[in-house]
Design a protein around this motif. Structure first.
Motif, PDB file in Angstrom:
ATOM      1  N   THR A  18       0.845  -1.189   0.000  1.00 47.71           N
ATOM      2  CA  THR A  18       0.000   0.000   0.000  1.00 47.71           C
ATOM      3  C   THR A  18       0.878   1.236   0.000  1.00 47.71           C
ATOM      4  OG1 THR A  18      -0.103   0.044   2.414  1.00 47.71           O
ATOM      5  CG2 THR A  18      -1.846  -1.157   1.269  1.00 47.71           C
ATOM      6  N   GLY A  19       0.317   2.314  -0.447  1.00 47.77           N
ATOM      7  CA  GLY A  19       1.042   3.575  -0.459  1.00 47.77           C
ATOM      8  C   GLY A  19       1.136   4.178   0.931  1.00 47.77           C
ATOM      9  N   THR A  20       1.904   5.251   1.047  1.00 48.23           N
ATOM     10  CA  THR A  20       2.062   5.899   2.348  1.00 48.23           C
ATOM     11  C   THR A  20       0.829   6.711   2.728  1.00 48.23           C
ATOM     12  OG1 THR A  20       3.167   7.755   1.282  1.00 48.23           O
ATOM     13  CG2 THR A  20       4.564   6.013   2.187  1.00 48.23           C
ATOM     14  N   ASN A  21       0.066   7.148   1.746  1.00 46.20           N
ATOM     15  CA  ASN A  21      -1.176   7.886   2.000  1.00 46.20           C
ATOM     16  C   ASN A  21      -2.350   6.942   1.759  1.00 46.20           C
ATOM     17  OD1 ASN A  21       0.368  10.209   2.288  1.00 46.20           O
ATOM     18  ND2 ASN A  21       0.209  10.682   0.114  1.00 46.20           N
ATOM     19  N   SER A  22      -3.384   7.072   2.550  1.00 39.48           N
ATOM     20  CA  SER A  22      -4.572   6.259   2.315  1.00 39.48           C
ATOM     21  C   SER A  22      -5.594   7.071   1.538  1.00 39.48           C
ATOM     22  CB  SER A  22      -5.172   5.785   3.641  1.00 39.48           C
ATOM     23  OG  SER A  22      -5.568   6.888   4.414  1.00 39.48           O
ATOM     24  N   SER A  26      -4.372   6.363  -3.902  1.00 37.90           N
ATOM     25  CA  SER A  26      -3.135   5.747  -3.409  1.00 37.90           C
ATOM     26  C   SER A  26      -2.888   4.401  -4.069  1.00 37.90           C
ATOM     27  CB  SER A  26      -3.217   5.532  -1.899  1.00 37.90           C
ATOM     28  OG  SER A  26      -3.312   6.763  -1.235  1.00 37.90           O
ATOM     29  N   PRO A  27      -1.625   4.069  -4.318  1.00 41.59           N
ATOM     30  CA  PRO A  27      -1.298   2.773  -4.894  1.00 41.59           C
ATOM     31  C   PRO A  27      -1.675   1.634  -3.945  1.00 41.59           C
ATOM     32  CG  PRO A  27       0.623   4.211  -4.851  1.00 41.59           C
ATOM     33  CD  PRO A  27      -0.455   4.879  -4.092  1.00 41.59           C
ATOM     34  N   TYR A  28      -2.105   0.536  -4.522  1.00 44.60           N
ATOM     35  CA  TYR A  28      -2.508  -0.628  -3.742  1.00 44.60           C
ATOM     36  C   TYR A  28      -2.302  -1.859  -4.611  1.00 44.60           C
ATOM     37  CZ  TYR A  28      -5.682  -3.856  -1.348  1.00 44.60           C
ATOM     38  OH  TYR A  28      -6.223  -4.935  -0.695  1.00 44.60           O
ATOM     39  N   HIS A  73       7.877   7.671  -6.399  1.00 41.21           N
ATOM     40  CA  HIS A  73       6.915   8.408  -5.575  1.00 41.21           C
ATOM     41  C   HIS A  73       5.610   7.666  -5.380  1.00 41.21           C
ATOM     42  CE1 HIS A  73       9.757  11.632  -6.104  1.00 41.21           C
ATOM     43  NE2 HIS A  73       9.590  11.568  -7.408  1.00 41.21           N
ATOM     44  N   GLY A  74       5.616   6.362  -5.633  1.00 41.44           N
ATOM     45  CA  GLY A  74       4.374   5.592  -5.499  1.00 41.44           C
ATOM     46  C   GLY A  74       4.179   4.988  -4.128  1.00 41.44           C
ATOM     47  N   PHE A  75       5.277   4.654  -3.463  1.00 42.39           N
ATOM     48  CA  PHE A  75       5.165   4.007  -2.156  1.00 42.39           C
ATOM     49  C   PHE A  75       6.028   4.718  -1.144  1.00 42.39           C
ATOM     50  CE2 PHE A  75       3.830   0.736  -5.056  1.00 42.39           C
ATOM     51  CZ  PHE A  75       2.752   0.172  -4.399  1.00 42.39           C
TER      52      PHE A  75
END
Length: 75
Positions: A18-22, A26-28, A73-75
């Motif tokens: 998962t990404g750092t932002n929810s 956000s990437p998942y 910058h995705g995770f």
């Protein structure tokens, strides 16, 4: 995870990234691997053996999961 059901060695592995932002943007990624489990084509009692041995399943998981690369910058 390894389990034996009716003599069939079942192996399941999952990887969740998962990404750092929810949030919606956000990437998942969920990578779920099952060997010896029923699916929509095969019922549980019809499986006599897994398609891969435990060693083959672990080797395949290692090869596939190691190819994952986070985008910048995705995770």
């Amino acid at each position: 995870m390894r389990a034996y059901v009716v003599g069939v060695c079942r192996i399941r592995k999952s990887l969740l990234l998962t990404g750092t932002n929810s949030g919606v943007g956000s990437p998942y990624l969920l990578l779920d691997f099952r060997n010896g489990y029923p699916n929509y084509l095969a019922e549980s009692d019809s499986i006599k053996q897994a398609s891969l041995t435990e060693g083959e399943a672990v080797a395949l998981w290692d090869v596939i999961s190691r190819t994952l690369r986070p985008r910048p910058h995705g995770f």
